[in-house]
Design an enzyme around this catalytic site. Structure first.
Site, PDB file in Angstrom:
ATOM      1  N   TRP A   1      40.208  41.724  44.003  1.00 16.70           N
ATOM      2  CA  TRP A   1      39.666  41.792  42.646  1.00 16.70           C
ATOM      3  C   TRP A   1      40.742  42.517  41.622  1.00 16.70           C
ATOM      4  CZ3 TRP A   1      38.411  46.069  39.166  1.00 16.70           C
ATOM      5  CH2 TRP A   1      37.972  45.411  37.994  1.00 16.70           C
ATOM      6  N   HIS A   2      41.522  43.280  42.130  1.00 15.64           N
ATOM      7  CA  HIS A   2      42.283  44.084  41.255  1.00 15.64           C
ATOM      8  C   HIS A   2      43.561  43.236  40.988  1.00 15.64           C
ATOM      9  CE1 HIS A   2      40.091  47.893  41.997  1.00 15.64           C
ATOM     10  NE2 HIS A   2      40.648  48.111  40.827  1.00 15.64           N
ATOM     11  N   GLY A   3      43.914  42.299  41.982  1.00 15.15           N
ATOM     12  CA  GLY A   3      45.069  41.564  41.630  1.00 15.15           C
ATOM     13  C   GLY A   3      45.254  40.487  42.783  1.00 15.15           C
TER      14      GLY A   3
ATOM     15  N   PHE B   1      43.378  43.170  34.559  1.00 18.08           N
ATOM     16  CA  PHE B   1      42.423  42.951  35.560  1.00 18.08           C
ATOM     17  C   PHE B   1      41.186  42.228  34.767  1.00 18.08           C
ATOM     18  CE2 PHE B   1      43.843  47.143  37.007  1.00 18.08           C
ATOM     19  CZ  PHE B   1      45.014  46.384  37.725  1.00 18.08           C
TER      20      PHE B   1
ATOM     21  N   GLY C   1      37.624  44.071  47.276  1.00 19.68           N
ATOM     22  CA  GLY C   1      37.837  44.943  45.958  1.00 19.68           C
ATOM     23  C   GLY C   1      39.471  45.215  45.528  1.00 19.68           C
TER      24      GLY C   1
END
Length: 850
Positions: free
Chosen positions: A489-491, A850, A486
């Site tokens: 996923w954000h960066g 994102f 997770g």
């Protein structure tokens, strides 16, 4: 350890794609969005039903609305091929140029032909066979354009081809819009027509971002549509196939296409340079707006079809609209196919109450974004995080609190506007944020923060990994892996991975303490043990810190190891007892209950108290008395009669010399009277809170010193109203106060843990995060570098977040019940206030990156 950290910092210093979002011409906070939403709403409403206005008038208005949507994209009247729209908007904008007559003649012919075709074949186009042919034809056309883009890009003539496509863009849009207009004239074609309207509007909304780019980035909508149509065809194939291996192979193709595009744009440079150290040239690709959201949304559809949880849709237009639906396209909420596709198949009801609630949510979202989040970003967050060494430790800590508020207000503002916009069109989206900083532990935080994302990670990552099956260690491992992914996923950065690790390990520690409580172990003893571990670890940490420099990563890991257990045990201990439930008032035999429900609006009155509930002992142990049989039910006591009886009792007590004390006198009054007076006080306090809030906004516009006292008084009035909006039972009040005090301590502890993780989320490297943490550790307390407006906005933001929930629900439920003129007056006043509060340069939504 130091070598590993040096390698990470060296990788962080390499040139890479900027983390800031690309320019976005049309956003929820831009001046064009209200006009865009009005045009979409009007066009969608006109395609829903027949029988009002004339057919010619409806066709003309729909053509003008389509031209208006396209003008919001191009800002140039000369790009219009439709003669009606070109002449109309040329009149409105007197200095605007107009297309040559031959183009207007061609546009009129195309529009007339498309309207005739939609009217004649609209119902047939909605069939499953026609939709499959449309999908295959679209794939062939997009493949041809993609090949042309590659060839012209290598030949250096891509810009010329792009100019040619831009010149005929409105003609293609006009043809599709005309099919929707023609289909809307028949009952059989109307369902498809209204979905085409939404699809074209959503395409314009997204292409407004892509058109502002350069080179082949201007064709990103084409790439997105290719993935959408591909997933539509793959889902149909998966549903028709019974062979498990072939079904899995088709699913792998869908996942590879979605994750491949995401990996190329978002993670190639990170893995090639920072993880694998390949030494290749970075691509520096521009990250498409909201790529993670629509990738997850399309991918979850094929997974659900593979699991046989939902049937594959037969309409490619509906599926494309589901993925590209403009309210949630760029930044969520992540809506599942089983939530939105059924709403597109049936005709949503345009409900006035739902629309009014949507307007209320849009206003709240704009206030969060414009009046709070943007001001916090511009006044304090960007300044402090750019150079933390210039500020004191207290100022950097306040900036950390400000960033925690900014990122929540920014994220939730987008969700509020998205949900409200969908409600105006009759669609319902799931909630995405529920005041997450009120959470008493990290598990509750993720049930309140970005709910659609956390539920997506749970259903498509945590559970497939094994979830809670396999024992405690497997559960903790799955939690940590889920949050690590997770964070990634954000960066694409090690700081995002660290943010995910802090949340994953924190969730694992919280779950471990909860398991001990569920097993009947003593959390108090475990709390004492962890406190001893924390004290010993702190002493050892001080010793190691004085002996030499071990690197930021070492200190972070070591400090987490001895502080996280005591933090998790403390929050678990404080939240061990559930919230006390309000007891129901006792009912006398043979009499109807006269005490009204004083819970949330619209809730049913609580059931009578029985043994084993949280009711007082006297009520719980009361013997059951069989009611006397009556011929008909007793008539309830009216409020006026109860008040007359109360006045007689007060007169009788005054004649007796006031021998009875006030609490006893109140207790002798009928229940209906006491509850009626309490309800009146609650109502008066909530209206007072509204008045104080309006005065506070007026003072906030001029940055007056009275803003903070007015905001505090508004929050206090709402809090008192919420406290009084409970059963007047002393025993219950004491239990609830003790529970609230314990929970408040747990909320403070959880909030600071989340703020620690936000530092790594905001920092660009470990050195940057270390500089922020090191400056906080100096414990200097000067605040002269922060403007008074900063403290004001920060205080208002905190008060707004922790505002009384029942009073807010009362205000939200009351807005749709106002007459239309009052709603319009409030919206105009709010719009003028937001315009006054808006910063000079609009801040893009954080989630665009994102």
């Amino acid at each position: 350890m130091r070598g590993f950290e040096a390698w990470q910092n060296q990788a962080a210093r390499r040139p890479r794609r900027p983390r800031g979002p690309a320019p976005v011409p049309v956003t929820f906070s831009s001046a064009d969005y209200p006009l865009f939403l009005i045009a979409v709403f009007a066009a969608y409403a006109l395609t829903r039903a027949d029988g009002w206005l004339g057919r010619g008038a409806r066709v003309a208005i729909l053509l003008l609305l389509g031209d208006l949507l396209y003008l919001l994209l191009t800002k140039d009247v000369a790009t219009l091929w439709d003669p009606l729209g070109a002449l109309t908007f040329h009149r409105i904008a007197l200095d605007a140029s107009i297309a040559p007559p031959w183009r207007l003649a061609v546009g009129a012919g195309v529009a007339a032909g498309a309207i005739w075709f939609g009217h004649r074949h609209g119902a047939r186009l909605a069939g499953a066979v026609a939709q499959r042919w449309i999908a295959w034809g679209s794939m062939a056309a997009m493949a041809g354009i993609g090949v042309a883009v590659v060839i012209t890009h290598r030949a250096g003539s891509l810009e010329a081809m792009s100019d040619g496509f831009e010149a005929v863009g409105h003609l293609v849009f006009l043809a599709l819009w005309g099919v929707a207009i023609g289909g809307a004239q028949t009952a059989g074609g109307r369902p498809l027509a209204r979905v085409i309207i939404l699809l074209l509007a959503s395409s314009v909304f997204y292409h407004a971002w892509a058109a502002a780019q350069h080179g082949w980035y201007r064709y990103l909508l084409l790439l997105l549509m290719a993935i959408v149509v591909g997933d539509y065809l793959l889902a149909l194939a998966i549903e028709r196939t019974e062979d498990p291996r072939r079904r899995k192979a088709l699913l792998v193709v869908s996942l590879a296409s979605n994750l491949g595009v995401l990996a190329l744009f978002k993670y190639y440079d990170f893995f090639a340079l920072d993880v694998l150290g390949l030494g290749v040239e970075p691509l520096h690709l521009i990250l498409p707006a909201g790529i993670s959201f629509h990738t997850f949304q399309s991918m979850s559809y094929t997974i659900d079809v593979y699991r046989r949880e939902i049937p594959a849709t037969r309409s490619v237009v509906q599926f494309a609209t589901f993925v590209l639906f403009f309210p949630q396209l760029v930044a969520g909420p992540i809506v599942r196919a089983q939530q939105l596709l059924p709403q597109m198949e049936r005709l949503p009801v345009l409900d006035r109450q739902l629309a009014a609630d949507g307007l209320f949510r849009i206003l709240v979202g704009l206030f969060k974004k414009i009046a709070l989040a943007d001001l916090l970003a511009q006044l304090v967050v960007d300044r402090v995080f750019e150079a933390p060494g210039r500020f004191s430790g207290l100022e950097v800590m306040l900036a950390t609190y400000a960033y925690a508020l900014q990122i929540y207000l920014d994220f939730s503002a987008y969700s509020d506007i998205a949900i409200g916009s969908a409600q105006l069109l009759g669609f319902e989206f799931p909630e995405n944020f529920r005041t997450p900083y009120r959470s008493a532990n990290l598990q509750e935080f993720w049930r309140r923060w970005h709910i659609t994302l956390s539920s997506w990670l749970r259903d498509y990552l945590y559970i497939p990994l094994g979830g809670g099956r396999g024992g405690p260690l497997a559960t903790y491992r799955n939690l940590t892996i889920t949050m690590l992914l997770g964070g990634l996923w954000h960066g694409a950065s090690w700081t995002f991975v660290t943010w995910g690790a802090l949340h994953g390990l924190g969730l694992a520690a919280t779950r471990a303490c909860q398991r001990r409580a569920e097993a009947g172990a003593s959390l108090a003893r475990w709390l004492a043990v962890t406190a001893g571990i924390a004290s010993s670890g702190a002493l050892l940490h001080v010793t190691l810190a004085s002996s030499g420099d071990h690197g930021v990563l070492f200190h972070l890991i070591f400090a987490w190891l001895y502080t996280a257990p005591v933090w998790a045990a403390t929050t678990a201990f404080l939240t061990l007892a559930p919230e006390p439930r309000a007891p129901a008032p006792p009912v006398r035999p043979g009499r109807a209950a006269t005490a009204p429900s004083i819970g949330r609006a619209g809730t049913a009155p609580p059931a009578p108290a029985t043994a084993g509930t949280d009711a007082p002992d006297a009520v719980a142990r009361a013997p059951r008395v069989a009611p006397r049989p009556t011929a008909r039910p007793a008539k309830p006591v009216r409020k006026s009669d109860a008040r007359k009886l109360a006045r007689k009792q007060r007169k009788r007590r005054r004649k007796q010399g006031g021998a009875i004390r006030m609490p006893v006198a109140v207790a002798l009054e009928p229940a209906a009277t006491r509850h009626g007076r309490r309800r009146d006080v609650v109502e008066a306090l909530r209206w007072l809170a509204c008045a104080l809030g309006a005065l506070g906004v007026w003072a906030f516009l001029d940055a007056q010193a009275a803003t903070l006292p007015l905001a505090a008084a508004c929050a206090g009035a709402g809090l008192v109203a919420d406290v009084l909006d409970r059963p007047p039972d002393d025993a219950f009040a004491r239990r609830w106060a003790a529970w609230a005090a314990r929970r408040a301590i747990a909320v403070v502890l959880t909030f600071h843990y989340v703020c620690l993780a936000w530092i790594f989320f905001r920092a660009t490297s470990f050195d940057h995060a270390a500089a922020v943490l090191g400056q906080i550790a100096t414990l200097t307390t000067d605040t002269h570098s922060l403007l008074p407006q900063v403290k004001l906005v920060l205080a208002v933001g905190l008060l707004a977040h922790f505002y009384a929930p029942r009073t807010y629900a009362w205000a939200r439920a009351g807005f749709p019940r106002l007459p239309p003129w009052a709603q319009a007056l409030l919206m105009v006043g709010a719009a003028l206030a937001l315009r006054r509060l808006a910063v000079t340069e609009a801040q893009p939504f954080i989630y665009f990156q994102f």
